[in-house]
Design a protein around this motif. Structure first.
Motif, PDB file in Angstrom:
ATOM      1  N   TYR A   5       0.831  -1.205   0.000  1.00 27.46           N
ATOM      2  CA  TYR A   5       0.000   0.000   0.000  1.00 27.46           C
ATOM      3  C   TYR A   5       0.870   1.262   0.000  1.00 27.46           C
ATOM      4  O   TYR A   5       0.628   2.197  -0.770  1.00 27.46           O
ATOM      5  N   SER A  11      -7.099   0.939  -0.363  1.00 30.14           N
ATOM      6  CA  SER A  11      -6.652   0.524  -1.696  1.00 30.14           C
ATOM      7  C   SER A  11      -7.815   0.529  -2.681  1.00 30.14           C
ATOM      8  O   SER A  11      -7.652   0.923  -3.837  1.00 30.14           O
ATOM      9  N   PHE A  52      -1.725  -1.284  -5.718  1.00 28.25           N
ATOM     10  CA  PHE A  52      -3.003  -1.359  -5.005  1.00 28.25           C
ATOM     11  C   PHE A  52      -3.732  -2.663  -5.319  1.00 28.25           C
ATOM     12  O   PHE A  52      -4.403  -3.233  -4.457  1.00 28.25           O
TER      13      PHE A  52
END
Length: 71
Positions: free
Chosen positions: A31, A63, A50
């Motif tokens: 992330y 995300s 993501f």
């Protein structure tokens, strides 16, 4: 530097996860790499990061939000 971190995450993800703590670190790392790539204007790479997070945790809301903005 981002490439090296990505390789480490891929290495960790490809191995069987034996501890939840390790999985959480992989999720957080992917992330953060996605955010860094987003900040650098590397939108395709950010999207892939993501998506890696979502593959590990389908309910990762941040995300999901970033992916909505990128698509």
């Amino acid at each position: 530097m981002v490439e090296r971190a990505t390789e480490q995450i891929v290495c960790l993800v490809s191995q069987p996860l034996k501890q939840d703590d390790r999985k959480l670190k992989c999720i957080k790392g992917a992330y953060l790499i996605g955010l860094a790539r987003l900040g650098l204007g590397q939108y395709d790479d950010a999207q892939r990061s993501f998506q890696e997070v979502i593959a590990l945790d389908p309910y990762h809301q941040l995300s999901q939000l970033e992916l909505r903005f990128l698509m």
